[in-house]
Design a protein around this motif. Structure first.
Motif, PDB file in Angstrom:
ATOM      1  N   LEU A   1      43.985  20.005  44.711  1.00  0.00           N
ATOM      2  CA  LEU A   1      43.775  21.222  43.932  1.00  0.00           C
ATOM      3  C   LEU A   1      44.841  22.246  44.308  1.00  0.00           C
ATOM      4  CD1 LEU A   1      39.907  21.585  44.423  1.00  0.00           C
ATOM      5  CD2 LEU A   1      41.109  20.347  42.612  1.00  0.00           C
ATOM      6  N   ILE A   2      45.209  23.078  43.351  1.00  0.00           N
ATOM      7  CA  ILE A   2      46.204  24.116  43.591  1.00  0.00           C
ATOM      8  C   ILE A   2      45.606  25.468  43.213  1.00  0.00           C
ATOM      9  CG2 ILE A   2      47.262  23.961  41.288  1.00  0.00           C
ATOM     10  CD1 ILE A   2      50.009  24.309  42.750  1.00  0.00           C
ATOM     11  N   SER A   3      46.032  26.498  43.914  1.00  0.00           N
ATOM     12  CA  SER A   3      45.446  27.827  43.697  1.00  0.00           C
ATOM     13  C   SER A   3      45.710  28.337  42.284  1.00  0.00           C
ATOM     14  CB  SER A   3      46.028  28.817  44.707  1.00  0.00           C
ATOM     15  OG  SER A   3      47.435  28.880  44.568  1.00  0.00           O
ATOM     16  N   ASP A   4      44.789  29.129  41.799  1.00  0.00           N
ATOM     17  CA  ASP A   4      44.854  29.665  40.437  1.00  0.00           C
ATOM     18  C   ASP A   4      44.354  31.102  40.458  1.00  0.00           C
ATOM     19  OD1 ASP A   4      43.591  30.376  37.783  1.00  0.00           O
ATOM     20  OD2 ASP A   4      44.506  28.487  37.217  1.00  0.00           O
ATOM     21  N   PHE A   5      45.217  32.028  40.018  1.00  0.00           N
ATOM     22  CA  PHE A   5      44.867  33.445  40.037  1.00  0.00           C
ATOM     23  C   PHE A   5      45.070  34.059  38.650  1.00  0.00           C
ATOM     24  CE2 PHE A   5      46.480  32.285  44.190  1.00  0.00           C
ATOM     25  CZ  PHE A   5      45.585  32.850  45.084  1.00  0.00           C
ATOM     26  N   PRO A   6      44.017  34.507  37.973  1.00  0.00           N
ATOM     27  CA  PRO A   6      44.227  35.238  36.718  1.00  0.00           C
ATOM     28  C   PRO A   6      44.996  36.518  37.004  1.00  0.00           C
ATOM     29  CG  PRO A   6      41.945  35.416  37.440  1.00  0.00           C
ATOM     30  CD  PRO A   6      42.595  34.420  38.340  1.00  0.00           C
ATOM     31  N   LEU A   7      45.968  36.844  36.141  1.00  0.00           N
ATOM     32  CA  LEU A   7      46.794  38.034  36.327  1.00  0.00           C
ATOM     33  C   LEU A   7      46.503  39.101  35.282  1.00  0.00           C
ATOM     34  CD1 LEU A   7      49.153  39.414  37.852  1.00  0.00           C
ATOM     35  CD2 LEU A   7      50.703  38.327  36.195  1.00  0.00           C
ATOM     36  N   MET A   8      46.373  38.703  34.019  1.00  0.00           N
ATOM     37  CA  MET A   8      46.071  39.675  32.969  1.00  0.00           C
ATOM     38  C   MET A   8      45.551  38.967  31.728  1.00  0.00           C
ATOM     39  SD  MET A   8      49.873  40.709  31.502  1.00  0.00           S
ATOM     40  CE  MET A   8      50.622  40.944  33.105  1.00  0.00           C
ATOM     41  N   HIS A   9      44.724  39.669  30.977  1.00  0.00           N
ATOM     42  CA  HIS A   9      44.360  39.215  29.641  1.00  0.00           C
ATOM     43  C   HIS A   9      44.451  40.412  28.722  1.00  0.00           C
ATOM     44  CE1 HIS A   9      40.296  40.933  28.958  1.00  0.00           C
ATOM     45  NE2 HIS A   9      40.123  40.804  30.252  1.00  0.00           N
ATOM     46  N   PHE A  10      44.374  40.155  27.432  1.00  0.00           N
ATOM     47  CA  PHE A  10      44.599  41.198  26.448  1.00  0.00           C
ATOM     48  C   PHE A  10      43.321  41.450  25.664  1.00  0.00           C
ATOM     49  CE2 PHE A  10      48.279  38.698  27.508  1.00  0.00           C
ATOM     50  CZ  PHE A  10      49.091  39.665  28.097  1.00  0.00           C
ATOM     51  N   ALA A  11      43.325  42.436  24.784  1.00  0.00           N
ATOM     52  CA  ALA A  11      42.102  42.854  24.113  1.00  0.00           C
ATOM     53  C   ALA A  11      41.441  41.707  23.357  1.00  0.00           C
ATOM     54  CB  ALA A  11      42.409  44.003  23.154  1.00  0.00           C
ATOM     55  N   ILE A  12      40.126  41.608  23.511  1.00  0.00           N
ATOM     56  CA  ILE A  12      39.319  40.567  22.878  1.00  0.00           C
ATOM     57  C   ILE A  12      38.224  41.253  22.054  1.00  0.00           C
ATOM     58  CG2 ILE A  12      37.813  38.570  23.262  1.00  0.00           C
ATOM     59  CD1 ILE A  12      39.185  38.293  26.030  1.00  0.00           C
ATOM     60  N   SER A  13      38.034  40.822  20.834  1.00  0.00           N
ATOM     61  CA  SER A  13      36.995  41.407  19.982  1.00  0.00           C
ATOM     62  C   SER A  13      35.623  41.214  20.622  1.00  0.00           C
ATOM     63  CB  SER A  13      37.019  40.755  18.599  1.00  0.00           C
ATOM     64  OG  SER A  13      38.264  40.948  17.975  1.00  0.00           O
ATOM     65  N   PRO A  14      34.785  42.238  20.635  1.00  0.00           N
ATOM     66  CA  PRO A  14      33.459  42.127  21.258  1.00  0.00           C
ATOM     67  C   PRO A  14      32.608  41.006  20.669  1.00  0.00           C
ATOM     68  CG  PRO A  14      34.006  44.416  20.836  1.00  0.00           C
ATOM     69  CD  PRO A  14      35.057  43.607  20.158  1.00  0.00           C
ATOM     70  N   SER A  15      32.862  40.661  19.399  1.00  0.00           N
ATOM     71  CA  SER A  15      32.057  39.629  18.742  1.00  0.00           C
ATOM     72  C   SER A  15      32.551  38.218  19.025  1.00  0.00           C
ATOM     73  CB  SER A  15      32.057  39.858  17.228  1.00  0.00           C
ATOM     74  OG  SER A  15      33.384  39.796  16.710  1.00  0.00           O
ATOM     75  N   ALA A  16      33.693  38.095  19.683  1.00  0.00           N
ATOM     76  CA  ALA A  16      34.279  36.770  19.919  1.00  0.00           C
ATOM     77  C   ALA A  16      33.430  35.969  20.898  1.00  0.00           C
ATOM     78  CB  ALA A  16      35.695  36.912  20.454  1.00  0.00           C
ATOM     79  N   THR A  17      33.382  34.670  20.663  1.00  0.00           N
ATOM     80  CA  THR A  17      32.738  33.739  21.584  1.00  0.00           C
ATOM     81  C   THR A  17      33.741  32.645  21.938  1.00  0.00           C
ATOM     82  OG1 THR A  17      31.910  32.191  19.902  1.00  0.00           O
ATOM     83  CG2 THR A  17      30.543  34.130  20.388  1.00  0.00           C
ATOM     84  N   ASN A  18      33.366  31.778  22.859  1.00  0.00           N
ATOM     85  CA  ASN A  18      34.267  30.696  23.256  1.00  0.00           C
ATOM     86  C   ASN A  18      34.626  29.781  22.100  1.00  0.00           C
ATOM     87  OD1 ASN A  18      34.490  31.452  25.955  1.00  0.00           O
ATOM     88  ND2 ASN A  18      32.660  30.316  26.543  1.00  0.00           N
ATOM     89  N   THR A  19      33.773  29.704  21.102  1.00  0.00           N
ATOM     90  CA  THR A  19      34.031  28.802  19.979  1.00  0.00           C
ATOM     91  C   THR A  19      34.564  29.501  18.736  1.00  0.00           C
ATOM     92  OG1 THR A  19      31.699  28.957  19.311  1.00  0.00           O
ATOM     93  CG2 THR A  19      32.317  27.115  20.730  1.00  0.00           C
ATOM     94  N   THR A  20      34.481  30.844  18.700  1.00  0.00           N
ATOM     95  CA  THR A  20      34.926  31.550  17.491  1.00  0.00           C
ATOM     96  C   THR A  20      36.155  32.423  17.709  1.00  0.00           C
ATOM     97  OG1 THR A  20      33.507  33.490  17.894  1.00  0.00           O
ATOM     98  CG2 THR A  20      32.553  31.646  16.641  1.00  0.00           C
ATOM     99  N   ILE A  21      36.606  32.581  18.935  1.00  0.00           N
ATOM    100  CA  ILE A  21      37.730  33.459  19.211  1.00  0.00           C
ATOM    101  C   ILE A  21      38.957  33.028  18.408  1.00  0.00           C
ATOM    102  CG2 ILE A  21      38.393  32.141  21.267  1.00  0.00           C
ATOM    103  CD1 ILE A  21      39.307  34.834  22.500  1.00  0.00           C
ATOM    104  N   LEU A  22      39.648  33.989  17.828  1.00  0.00           N
ATOM    105  CA  LEU A  22      40.798  33.704  16.977  1.00  0.00           C
ATOM    106  C   LEU A  22      42.042  33.445  17.816  1.00  0.00           C
ATOM    107  CD1 LEU A  22      40.277  36.435  14.226  1.00  0.00           C
ATOM    108  CD2 LEU A  22      39.597  34.021  14.160  1.00  0.00           C
TER     109      LEU A  22
END
Length: 339
Positions: A134-155
């Motif tokens: 396994l290798i280390s993994d660090f989230p650095l940034m994400h961008f704006a996501i619609s409040p209604s988005a889900t894992n299956t509907t996100i555009l």
């Protein structure tokens, strides 16, 4: 407390996240066989007779690994520390794992959201078997996501985030395992025989009609234990619009998602769950996009939706420019070279 909760949310997401996308790959040199668009095992390509594809796959395969139930793609090592700047899909991370729908960054030198679990990259020696390392993994940034988005509907235009990989590695043992803070003392060691990730131009905009190679790690690890590739053509905007109509007629969910030419492009290739976050490369080995969705209804056209790297870069630059100078100083060393 915040860090602990986020890590627990990540673990929960591993069990429940559904990967919308997946799939595919192609190259600017057409494959010698008639399997264009079909998924192929990495080892099958490497043992085949198409030297153009073999050379291209060697050039890029060390840049794509696993992340949770999906894939991730190393974009660049041109930052101040020579660490791996990677891109994956928000739905691979799991939307519930983010503390906010608003764009946010994480100060990796002060807060530790890193994890080893489910994070793997090909070994630096060029082997194709990931094994238990396994290798280390660090989230650095994400961008704006619609409040209604889900894992299956996100555009597609919202379905990506950026992270960091360093040299911390452990063998799989107890669950879960966490790395120390990001180690900035040593550049990332990885399989990159032609230094694709250090090139002056690590990415490019896809050209209509060019053949590209898509690479990722399907959840069907029995069939594709070492990853899969697919070859396909980049469709024009008009062809993509026509495909949307055909997908609607076939009853495929992708037909209900409008095509956004600014943010994405279509590839006429097949993909399967787990390849979300995998990279799409041109014949020069430049990263052109990240896979996020694909059609899967029987008798529907087989297409993969990929987010353009040019779009991701623009979003990253705009977010960076919106920050205060103090905040910029925290993340600039990790993204210099691609900003």
């Amino acid at each position: 407390m915040k860090n602990t909760l986020l890590k627990l949310l990540f673990i929960i997401c591993l069990a429940f996240t559904l990967v919308n996308c997946s799939k595919s790959d192609n190259t600017n040199q057409p494959p010698d066989s008639d399997d264009s668009g079909q998924l192929t095992k990495i080892e099958t390509v490497l043992n085949g007779n198409d030297q153009n594809l073999i050379e291209l796959l060697h050039k890029v395969r060390g840049s794509v690994g696993k992340r949770g139930p999906g894939s991730k793609t190393l974009w660049s090592r041109k930052n101040d520390y020579g660490l791996g700047l990677y891109i994956s899909a928000n739905h691979v991370y799991g939307l519930n794992g983010w503390s906010s729908d608003d764009a946010e960054y994480f100060d990796t030198t002060a807060e530790n959201l890193g994890i080893f679990e489910t994070s793997q990259m090909p070994p630096p020696n060029g082997g194709i078997t990931l094994g238990d390392m396994l290798i280390s993994d660090f989230p650095l940034m994400h961008f704006a996501i619609s409040p209604s988005a889900t894992n299956t509907t996100i555009l597609p235009e919202e379905d990506f985030y950026i992270g960091i990989i360093d040299n911390q590695r452990v063998e799989q043992s107890q669950f879960p395992q966490y790395p120390d803070l990001v180690n900035t003392n040593t550049p990332l060691e990885m399989f990159d025989p032609e230094n694709r990730s250090k090139a002056d131009e690590t990415w490019n905009t896809p050209d209509t009609g060019e053949n590209v190679l898509a690479l990722g790690y399907p959840q069907d690890s029995d069939t594709y234990p070492n990853g899969a590739v697919a070859y396909g053509k980049v469709l024009s905007d008009s062809e993509a619009q026509e495909i949307i109509t055909k997908l609607q007629e076939a009853g495929d969910p992708e037909g209900d998602i409008p095509y956004n030419s600014d943010a994405e492009f279509f590839i006429d290739a097949q993909g399967i769950a787990g390849m979300s976050g995998g990279g799409v490369f041109n014949s020069e080995g430049q990263l052109t996009g990240i896979m996020v969705r694909a059609s899967d209804t029987e008798n529907a056209p087989k297409i993969i939706r990929a987010v353009r790297i040019s779009y991701i870069k623009a979003k990253m630059t705009a977010f960076y420019n919106s920050l205060s100078q103090t905040e910029r100083n925290k993340i600039a060393p990790f993204i210099n070279g691609e900003i």
